[in-house]
Design an enzyme around this catalytic site. Structure first.
Site, PDB file in Angstrom:
ATOM      1  CD1 TRP A 127      -2.521  32.784 -55.040  1.00  0.00           C
ATOM      2  CD2 TRP A 127      -3.348  34.872 -54.956  1.00  0.00           C
ATOM      3  NE1 TRP A 127      -3.878  32.691 -54.888  1.00  0.00           N
ATOM      4  CE2 TRP A 127      -4.418  33.952 -54.828  1.00  0.00           C
ATOM      5  CE3 TRP A 127      -3.623  36.229 -54.928  1.00  0.00           C
ATOM      6  CZ2 TRP A 127      -5.740  34.365 -54.669  1.00  0.00           C
ATOM      7  CZ3 TRP A 127      -4.938  36.631 -54.775  1.00  0.00           C
ATOM      8  CH2 TRP A 127      -5.984  35.709 -54.637  1.00  0.00           C
ATOM      9  CG  ASP A 128      -1.705  29.960 -52.015  1.00  0.00           C
ATOM     10  OD1 ASP A 128      -1.490  30.181 -53.219  1.00  0.00           O
ATOM     11  OD2 ASP A 128      -2.572  29.167 -51.627  1.00  0.00           O
TER      12      ASP A 128
ATOM     13  CD  GLU B 150      -6.607  28.978 -60.040  1.00  0.00           C
ATOM     14  OE1 GLU B 150      -7.195  27.917 -59.829  1.00  0.00           O
ATOM     15  OE2 GLU B 150      -5.407  29.135 -59.811  1.00  0.00           O
TER      16      GLU B 150
ATOM     17  CE  LYS C  53     -10.247  26.659 -57.732  1.00  0.00           C
ATOM     18  NZ  LYS C  53      -8.877  26.435 -58.217  1.00  0.00           N
ATOM     19  CD  GLN C  54      -9.545  31.274 -55.893  1.00  0.00           C
ATOM     20  OE1 GLN C  54      -9.411  30.199 -56.451  1.00  0.00           O
ATOM     21  NE2 GLN C  54      -8.608  31.808 -55.142  1.00  0.00           N
TER      22      GLN C  54
HETATM   23  C1  BGC Z   1      -6.500  28.419 -55.958  1.00  0.00           C
HETATM   24  C2  BGC Z   1      -5.380  29.416 -56.067  1.00  0.00           C
HETATM   25  C3  BGC Z   1      -4.265  29.001 -55.118  1.00  0.00           C
HETATM   26  C4  BGC Z   1      -3.844  27.579 -55.384  1.00  0.00           C
HETATM   27  C5  BGC Z   1      -2.797  27.099 -54.415  1.00  0.00           C
HETATM   28  C6  BGC Z   1      -5.974  27.024 -56.192  1.00  0.00           C
HETATM   29  O1  BGC Z   1      -7.002  26.106 -56.026  1.00  0.00           O
HETATM   30  O2  BGC Z   1      -7.501  28.699 -56.892  1.00  0.00           O
HETATM   31  O3  BGC Z   1      -5.838  30.702 -55.747  1.00  0.00           O
HETATM   32  O4  BGC Z   1      -3.182  29.847 -55.271  1.00  0.00           O
HETATM   33  O5  BGC Z   1      -4.963  26.732 -55.264  1.00  0.00           O
HETATM   34  O6  BGC Z   1      -3.275  27.118 -53.118  1.00  0.00           O
END
Ligand code: BGC
Length: 812
Positions: free
Chosen positions: A368-369, A507, A627-628
């Site tokens: 999704w980045d 996540e 995590k985020q």
């Molecule tokens: C993040 C995701 C991201 C992925 C790729 C993961 O560590 O939690 O949000 O899409 O890395 O960058």
């Protein structure tokens, strides 16, 4: 160091992997890590070359199971160039065997080159100075070049130089994946074309030599996807009396030059490489194309001149002037974004690789980045955004198939996407802390579909490209809306719709504690973005030109009541709350509190708390620990007024106070285990004008240059965070937005980042200058602009004419 130069002094083998990633050179079609030309893959070096969208699948056996993974393929290495003094057998020089007397690398962002200057001691003849300059051509996306200049400083010496193409490479750049299969290339063949010594355009072929400028080639193909890959390389020297011979083996083609160096007289070896694949447009056979391109390319000086010109044009379109260290880092971020996604990418079928073309982490997959990347590109390189959205559109049939397989209508885009749009998320992942292979449920991050739809909408807003919005864009947006509508279950007790069994951006949380099956209910981010997508789908259905609407509805076999149902669900999706704040998902409020201080004291860095807890035999699913950013992502995607309106539409009044409490709730409960986290928190806190914002912005700025996540950057840069920081200064801190044809601003300057400028393209206006200071904003239009531009700040609107600057004072 200057704004444009990143310099690395000295040689430290342990630092090499990070430098290699940060010194990668690319042109949006392919990229090569900044590895030393004499180095093979090993503990300190990893010379990877990757082409956008070039994937291959392999089956491996892990933990007793067969697993299939698709990887962005490490292509044959065009870089190898090593040297030794003769007569042999002296060993080939290596910095790891014989440390250099001096070593300095300079990454020049303005001209897109990596220069390495070193001095080495030779056994018999004193120091040898070596200067190497390389480029991956930004003008001609098939070419790369390496120029090496040798100078014997004190006494003459004979030097043997080997310039090679290496097809024995594998995908082995990420330690965690090394138990998995990594040999993607098969049918490697090598060959050589003699040079034409009579060619007057080839002055570097001295008449008295044994033809030291022949073109080597190496062809191979990927084992499952069958992509033909060809490298060709021409090596020339200006050394008088040089001789050359070629050695060809199955995996390697090498040209050996013998050069007689005289003291103080520099001698140059130029290697020019061409990389073609069977995916390239307007190519009959990649082997012929590569051989011709390498043989016909100009000399290094000529290539450098055209390469610099191409970079100058890019920098013009992405002008950014931020003072100080933040500005330096931002320019580096911009450099790597443009090396991954340039106008050349617009000609390809490629998506946004989360880790750039800079390494093998996440196997080059597309997540999704792009949500953090396209909003930046929209305002500079809209043709690239459109191509990246088209990558998704080509995979709409796969997304529809995925939805059908779970019994739903619409389009279910995969969490990780590669060549054909099927779900590429691994089913097992390794926790390096415990050594255990664990089931991976991150594919339940269905919110990726909303990211695609969001990007379609924002792209159309920024560019006015209704042609795209009404065709491919509408097909994707309505597809995602339909999936949400079909995923939403009505709960009569609540009088609301619920989306169950998903994973949010956080996540960490994949399941309820003790649950047999993964997935969570009512993830607030998923539901609110789904409501937004449904509302846009309703709006789009109303505003599509009637003939197009009729055709589209017929093609999609849309039932009469569907848009009405979208409208209803968009107003009645459930958002859970606890303790007066938005809950990340239903049940979040019942989770245990983590002893954050205790864990920090015990482990220091707890960014990957999930791995720590799993290694302890516990699970992060039990805790209020993210995590985020998850709920707070909403504050990144939607300006406060839009977010409040979205909540109001859902029947949940959200005032500033409640949002502030929500921010306060999640802030101390987030471990920032993703580089996206610092960025989003910095953005959200800056919009709230909170002093803590800078700490997070700084973390986002340092993410890759200081490898904040501890060892992840060597495996590839974090493209989302890099582009996100550019968007932070462009839109986050300025509140830059478009409604209708008006450019609107709503600044929230950070004390540490309050005076800077940049240029954007908005629809037919190229080069709109925006300059921000603590108390004013200036917007200017170039004299060449064809029409005036309306600019809005809060309740004021002014019109800026071509050649004029409007200065708008900010209320204190
Ligand atoms: C993040 C995701 C991201 C992925 C790729 C993961 O560590 O939690 O949000 O899409 O890395 O960058």
């Amino acid at each position: 160091m200057t704004d444009w130069l990143w310099e690395y002094e000295g040689y430290d083998p342990d630092e090499e992997p990070l430098r290699e990633a940060l010194c990668t050179l690319g042109n949006g079609r392919f990229a090569t890590r900044g590895a030393a030309p004499e180095a093979d893959a090993g503990p300190h070096h990893y010379p990877g070359t990757y082409a956008a969208g070039c994937f291959n699948r392999l089956i491996s056996t892990v933990a007793g199971r067969d697993v299939e993974n698709e990887d962005m393929v490490n292509l044959p290495n065009w870089l190898p160039l090593r040297f030794r003094t003769t007569p042999a057998p002296t060993p080939w020089w290596s910095p790891d065997e014989q440390p250099p007397l001096e070593h300095r690398q300079t990454l020049d962002l303005r001209q897109g080159t990596l220069t390495r200057r070193l001095r080495v001691a030779t056994p018999a003849a004193g120091p040898l100075a070596v200067e190497q300059c390389r480029l991956v051509h930004m003008g001609d996306p098939y070419l790369a070049a390496l120029r090496t200049t040798f100078t014997a400083e004190e006494a003459g010496m004979d030097l043997e130089v080997e310039s090679a193409l290496d097809g024995t490479v594998t995908n082995s750049g990420v330690a965690r994946y090394r138990d998995l299969a990594g040999r993607h290339l098969t049918h490697v063949r090598t060959g050589e074309d003699p040079a034409d010594p009579a060619d007057p355009a080839d002055p570097a072929v001295p008449a008295d030599t044994a033809d030291p400028s022949g073109t080597l080639w190496l062809s191979c193909r990927t084992s499952a996807s069958g992509i033909g890959v060809v490298l060709a390389a021409r090596t020339r020297t200006d050394a008088p009396g040089a001789t050359a011979r070629t050695t060809l083996s199955e995996g390697r083609a090498a040209r050996h030059l013998t050069l007689a160096l005289r003291p103080g007289e520099p001698v140059t070896v130029e290697k020019t490489a061409a990389l073609f694949t069977s995916r390239d447009p307007a190519v009959s056979d990649p082997l012929g194309a590569a051989r011709r391109a390498a043989a016909d390319a100009g000399g290094f000086a000529e290539l450098l001149a055209t390469h610099r010109r191409a970079w100058r044009h890019l920098w013009d379109r992405a002008e950014l002037d931020v003072p100080g260290e933040a500005g330096r880092v931002l320019r580096l971020h911009l450099f790597h974004v443009l090396q991954t996604l340039s106008p050349h990418t617009a000609e390809l079928d490629a998506g946004v690789p989360a880790r750039g073309l800079h390494g093998e982490a996440y196997r080059g997959h597309v997540f999704w980045d792009e949500l953090f990347v396209l909003p930046y590109l929209n305002l500079h390189f809209p043709e690239v955004s459109r191509a990246l959205l088209t990558y998704r559109h080509r995979r709409l049939p796969a997304a529809r198939r995925a939805a059908r397989e779970v019994g739903r209508r619409g389009a279910m885009f995969p969490w990780q996407s590669g060549s054909d749009g099927r779900e590429e998320t691994q089913s097992l992942h390794l926790n390096p802390r415990s050594g255990r292979w664990l089931p991976d449920s991150s594919r339940l991050q269905r919110h990726v579909g909303s990211a695609v739809a969001y990007n379609v909408w924002r792209y159309a807003q920024a560019t006015g490209d209704l042609d795209f919005l009404h065709t491919k864009g509408a097909e994707m947006l309505l597809g995602v809306a339909r999936l949400w509508a079909d995923s939403a279950e009505h709960d009569p007790g609540e009088g609301r719709y619920r989306i169950r069994g998903v994973v949010g951006p956080d996540e960490y949380h994949e399941a309820y504690p003790g649950a047999e099956t993964p997935g969570l209910d009512d993830n607030a981010y998923t539901n609110v973005t789904a409501a937004w997508v449904l509302a846009r789908a309703v709006e789009l259905s109303r505003t599509l030109p009637a003939p197009r609407r009729a055709h589209l509805f017929e093609d999609l076999e849309l039932e009469d009541g569907e848009p009405g149902r979208w409208e209803e669900i968009s107003r009645r999706l459930r958002v859970p709350f606890h303790d007066g704040v938005i809950s990340q998902f239903e049940g979040y409020g019942a989770l245990a509190e983590l002893d954050w201080d205790g864990y920090r004291a015990r482990y220091g860095d707890i960014r990957r708390l999930d791995r720590i807890l799993e290694a302890e035999g516990d699970t992060v699913n039990r805790y209020r620990a993210s995590k985020q950013a998850d709920v707070l992502m909403l504050g990144h995607l939607f300006p406060p007024r839009e977010l409040a309106a979205l909540f109001a539409r859902l029947g949940y009044p959200l005032d500033d106070e409640q949002w502030r409490r929500t921010v306060d709730h999640y802030l101390p409960r987030t471990s920032h285990g993703s580089t996206l986290s610092g960025l989003v928190h910095g953005w959200v806190l800056a919009r709230e004008r909170r002093p803590e914002a800078w700490t997070h912005v700084e973390e986002a700025l340092l993410g890759d240059v200081a490898d904040v996540q501890g060892g992840t950057t060597p495996e590839g840069i974090h493209l989302g965070a890099m582009a996100g920081t550019l968007d932070l200064v462009q839109r986050g801190l300025t509140g830059l937005d478009f409604t209708g044809g008006t450019l609107r601003l709503d600044p929230a300057p950070l004390p540490q980042l309050c005076a800077y400028g940049f240029a954007v393209r908005f629809r037919r206006h190229w080069g709109i200058g925006v300059r921000v200071t603590a108390d004013a904003l200036a917007v200017s239009l170039p004299a060449t602009a064809s029409a005036p531009l309306r600019v809005g700040l809060h309740d004021r609107t002014v019109t800026v004419s071509p050649g004029e600057t409007a200065r708008l004072l900010l209320a204190r």
